[in-house]
Design a protein around this motif. Structure first.
Motif, PDB file in Angstrom:
ATOM      1  N   TYR A 120       0.836  -1.203   0.000  1.00  0.00           N
ATOM      2  CA  TYR A 120       0.000   0.000   0.000  1.00  0.00           C
ATOM      3  C   TYR A 120       0.875   1.259   0.000  1.00  0.00           C
ATOM      4  O   TYR A 120       0.616   2.203  -0.750  1.00  0.00           O
ATOM      5  N   CYS A 121       1.916   1.253   0.820  1.00  0.00           N
ATOM      6  CA  CYS A 121       2.824   2.409   0.877  1.00  0.00           C
ATOM      7  C   CYS A 121       3.563   2.594  -0.450  1.00  0.00           C
ATOM      8  O   CYS A 121       3.741   3.734  -0.912  1.00  0.00           O
ATOM      9  N   LEU A 122       3.999   1.490  -1.053  1.00  0.00           N
ATOM     10  CA  LEU A 122       4.632   1.587  -2.370  1.00  0.00           C
ATOM     11  C   LEU A 122       3.650   2.157  -3.397  1.00  0.00           C
ATOM     12  O   LEU A 122       4.018   3.000  -4.214  1.00  0.00           O
ATOM     13  N   GLY A 123       2.414   1.704  -3.350  1.00  0.00           N
ATOM     14  CA  GLY A 123       1.392   2.207  -4.264  1.00  0.00           C
ATOM     15  C   GLY A 123       1.122   3.685  -4.065  1.00  0.00           C
ATOM     16  O   GLY A 123       0.974   4.431  -5.037  1.00  0.00           O
ATOM     17  N   ARG A 124       1.063   4.100  -2.826  1.00  0.00           N
ATOM     18  CA  ARG A 124       0.859   5.534  -2.557  1.00  0.00           C
ATOM     19  C   ARG A 124       2.048   6.344  -3.078  1.00  0.00           C
ATOM     20  O   ARG A 124       1.866   7.434  -3.616  1.00  0.00           O
ATOM     21  N   GLY A 125       3.258   5.799  -2.921  1.00  0.00           N
ATOM     22  CA  GLY A 125       4.445   6.475  -3.439  1.00  0.00           C
ATOM     23  C   GLY A 125       4.433   6.591  -4.951  1.00  0.00           C
ATOM     24  O   GLY A 125       4.962   7.549  -5.516  1.00  0.00           O
ATOM     25  N   LEU A 126       3.840   5.628  -5.615  1.00  0.00           N
ATOM     26  CA  LEU A 126       3.712   5.664  -7.076  1.00  0.00           C
ATOM     27  C   LEU A 126       2.449   6.391  -7.529  1.00  0.00           C
ATOM     28  O   LEU A 126       2.140   6.425  -8.720  1.00  0.00           O
ATOM     29  N   GLU A 127       1.718   6.936  -6.572  1.00  0.00           N
ATOM     30  CA  GLU A 127       0.481   7.676  -6.816  1.00  0.00           C
ATOM     31  C   GLU A 127      -0.592   6.806  -7.474  1.00  0.00           C
ATOM     32  O   GLU A 127      -1.322   7.259  -8.362  1.00  0.00           O
ATOM     33  N   ILE A 128      -0.667   5.557  -7.040  1.00  0.00           N
ATOM     34  CA  ILE A 128      -1.742   4.672  -7.481  1.00  0.00           C
ATOM     35  C   ILE A 128      -2.938   4.937  -6.582  1.00  0.00           C
ATOM     36  O   ILE A 128      -2.848   4.804  -5.370  1.00  0.00           O
ATOM     37  N   GLN A 129      -4.033   5.312  -7.178  1.00  0.00           N
ATOM     38  CA  GLN A 129      -5.219   5.707  -6.425  1.00  0.00           C
ATOM     39  C   GLN A 129      -6.147   4.523  -6.191  1.00  0.00           C
ATOM     40  O   GLN A 129      -7.170   4.372  -6.851  1.00  0.00           O
ATOM     41  N   LEU A 130      -5.763   3.658  -5.263  1.00  0.00           N
ATOM     42  CA  LEU A 130      -6.603   2.528  -4.875  1.00  0.00           C
ATOM     43  C   LEU A 130      -6.813   2.567  -3.369  1.00  0.00           C
ATOM     44  O   LEU A 130      -5.939   3.017  -2.625  1.00  0.00           O
ATOM     45  N   ALA A 131      -7.946   2.085  -2.926  1.00  0.00           N
ATOM     46  CA  ALA A 131      -8.218   1.983  -1.497  1.00  0.00           C
ATOM     47  C   ALA A 131      -7.444   0.794  -0.922  1.00  0.00           C
ATOM     48  O   ALA A 131      -7.082  -0.143  -1.639  1.00  0.00           O
ATOM     49  N   PHE A 132      -7.212   0.839   0.395  1.00  0.00           N
ATOM     50  CA  PHE A 132      -6.491  -0.246   1.052  1.00  0.00           C
ATOM     51  C   PHE A 132      -7.219  -1.574   0.860  1.00  0.00           C
ATOM     52  O   PHE A 132      -6.590  -2.618   0.688  1.00  0.00           O
ATOM     53  N   LEU A 133      -8.535  -1.531   0.840  1.00  0.00           N
ATOM     54  CA  LEU A 133      -9.323  -2.753   0.624  1.00  0.00           C
ATOM     55  C   LEU A 133      -9.029  -3.363  -0.748  1.00  0.00           C
ATOM     56  O   LEU A 133      -8.999  -4.592  -0.890  1.00  0.00           O
ATOM     57  N   ASP A 134      -8.774  -2.523  -1.743  1.00  0.00           N
ATOM     58  CA  ASP A 134      -8.403  -3.032  -3.071  1.00  0.00           C
ATOM     59  C   ASP A 134      -7.075  -3.781  -3.006  1.00  0.00           C
ATOM     60  O   ASP A 134      -6.920  -4.834  -3.616  1.00  0.00           O
ATOM     61  N   TYR A 135      -6.136  -3.238  -2.272  1.00  0.00           N
ATOM     62  CA  TYR A 135      -4.838  -3.906  -2.119  1.00  0.00           C
ATOM     63  C   TYR A 135      -5.005  -5.250  -1.411  1.00  0.00           C
ATOM     64  O   TYR A 135      -4.400  -6.248  -1.806  1.00  0.00           O
ATOM     65  N   ILE A 136      -5.829  -5.255  -0.359  1.00  0.00           N
ATOM     66  CA  ILE A 136      -6.064  -6.495   0.394  1.00  0.00           C
ATOM     67  C   ILE A 136      -6.732  -7.543  -0.497  1.00  0.00           C
ATOM     68  O   ILE A 136      -6.488  -8.744  -0.347  1.00  0.00           O
ATOM     69  N   THR A 137      -7.547  -7.107  -1.427  1.00  0.00           N
ATOM     70  CA  THR A 137      -8.262  -8.020  -2.302  1.00  0.00           C
ATOM     71  C   THR A 137      -7.398  -8.515  -3.460  1.00  0.00           C
ATOM     72  O   THR A 137      -7.415  -9.696  -3.800  1.00  0.00           O
ATOM     73  N   VAL A 138      -6.636  -7.626  -4.054  1.00  0.00           N
ATOM     74  CA  VAL A 138      -5.932  -7.927  -5.297  1.00  0.00           C
ATOM     75  C   VAL A 138      -4.580  -8.601  -5.088  1.00  0.00           C
ATOM     76  O   VAL A 138      -4.253  -9.578  -5.773  1.00  0.00           O
ATOM     77  N   PHE A 139      -3.791  -8.124  -4.155  1.00  0.00           N
ATOM     78  CA  PHE A 139      -2.411  -8.597  -4.077  1.00  0.00           C
ATOM     79  C   PHE A 139      -2.244 -10.022  -3.552  1.00  0.00           C
ATOM     80  O   PHE A 139      -1.296 -10.695  -3.965  1.00  0.00           O
ATOM     81  N   PRO A 140      -3.105 -10.548  -2.705  1.00  0.00           N
ATOM     82  CA  PRO A 140      -2.983 -11.982  -2.418  1.00  0.00           C
ATOM     83  C   PRO A 140      -3.193 -12.849  -3.670  1.00  0.00           C
ATOM     84  O   PRO A 140      -2.537 -13.882  -3.828  1.00  0.00           O
ATOM     85  N   VAL A 141      -4.057 -12.412  -4.565  1.00  0.00           N
ATOM     86  CA  VAL A 141      -4.266 -13.145  -5.817  1.00  0.00           C
ATOM     87  C   VAL A 141      -3.013 -13.057  -6.686  1.00  0.00           C
ATOM     88  O   VAL A 141      -2.554 -14.067  -7.248  1.00  0.00           O
ATOM     89  N   ILE A 142      -2.444 -11.865  -6.789  1.00  0.00           N
ATOM     90  CA  ILE A 142      -1.215 -11.681  -7.577  1.00  0.00           C
ATOM     91  C   ILE A 142      -0.091 -12.532  -6.991  1.00  0.00           C
ATOM     92  O   ILE A 142       0.663 -13.181  -7.723  1.00  0.00           O
ATOM     93  N   ASN A 143       0.040 -12.555  -5.668  1.00  0.00           N
ATOM     94  CA  ASN A 143       1.083 -13.367  -5.031  1.00  0.00           C
ATOM     95  C   ASN A 143       0.846 -14.853  -5.254  1.00  0.00           C
ATOM     96  O   ASN A 143       1.800 -15.621  -5.421  1.00  0.00           O
ATOM     97  N   ALA A 144      -0.404 -15.281  -5.242  1.00  0.00           N
ATOM     98  CA  ALA A 144      -0.710 -16.690  -5.503  1.00  0.00           C
ATOM     99  C   ALA A 144      -0.331 -17.061  -6.933  1.00  0.00           C
ATOM    100  O   ALA A 144       0.210 -18.144  -7.179  1.00  0.00           O
ATOM    101  N   ILE A 145      -0.587 -16.170  -7.872  1.00  0.00           N
ATOM    102  CA  ILE A 145      -0.205 -16.416  -9.261  1.00  0.00           C
ATOM    103  C   ILE A 145       1.319 -16.469  -9.389  1.00  0.00           C
ATOM    104  O   ILE A 145       1.870 -17.329 -10.074  1.00  0.00           O
ATOM    105  N   ALA A 146       2.003 -15.567  -8.694  1.00  0.00           N
ATOM    106  CA  ALA A 146       3.471 -15.536  -8.747  1.00  0.00           C
ATOM    107  C   ALA A 146       4.085 -16.781  -8.104  1.00  0.00           C
ATOM    108  O   ALA A 146       5.212 -17.154  -8.423  1.00  0.00           O
TER     109      ALA A 146
END
Length: 129
Positions: free
Chosen positions: A27-53
């Protein structure tokens, strides 16, 4: 695990804490890159991305993580360059912490020695030869 429920409970709690801290880092990295997503979006999306990775197609999930991030974050309106950047930054963060942990472990083994159980296993394997 069934015989040591306390160890299992502690392990699960540490794992949950680790994943939460990792999501806060993302979330902090995303804020630093000015990605406008809510924390809930990060909680939802990144576990899926990590599972794929974690699918063992490439070393360290390189490529699969980036493609998954670009595709999934793109569906949320994140530009491709930002999605790719956060994915690379996540990989770099994981790599740096893993290297630091490896260095700490090497110093531990050098200063303290290998744990007693591992020493016994090594001696038993030598005795069987």
């Amino acid at each position: 695990c069934l015989g040591h429920r306390g160890v299992l409970t502690k392990t699960i709690l540490i794992s949950i804490l680790n994943h939460f801290v990792f999501l806060v880092c993302i979330y902090c990295l995303g804020r630093g890159l000015e990605i406008q997503l809510a924390f809930l979006d990060y909680i939802t999306v990144f576990p899926v991305i990590n599972a794929i990775a974690a699918i063992p197609l490439t070393p360290g999930g390189i490529g699969t993580r980036e493609n998954a991030a670009v595709y999934i974050l793109g569906a949320l309106g994140v530009p491709e360059a930002q999605a790719f950047s956060i994915s690379i930054l996540i990989y770099g963060t994981i790599l740096i912490w893993a290297l630091l942990g490896g260095i700490v472990y090497m110093f531990f083994v050098f200063l303290v020695g290998k744990p007693d159980e591992l020493k016994r296993e090594i001696q038993a394997a030598k005795a069987q030869r």
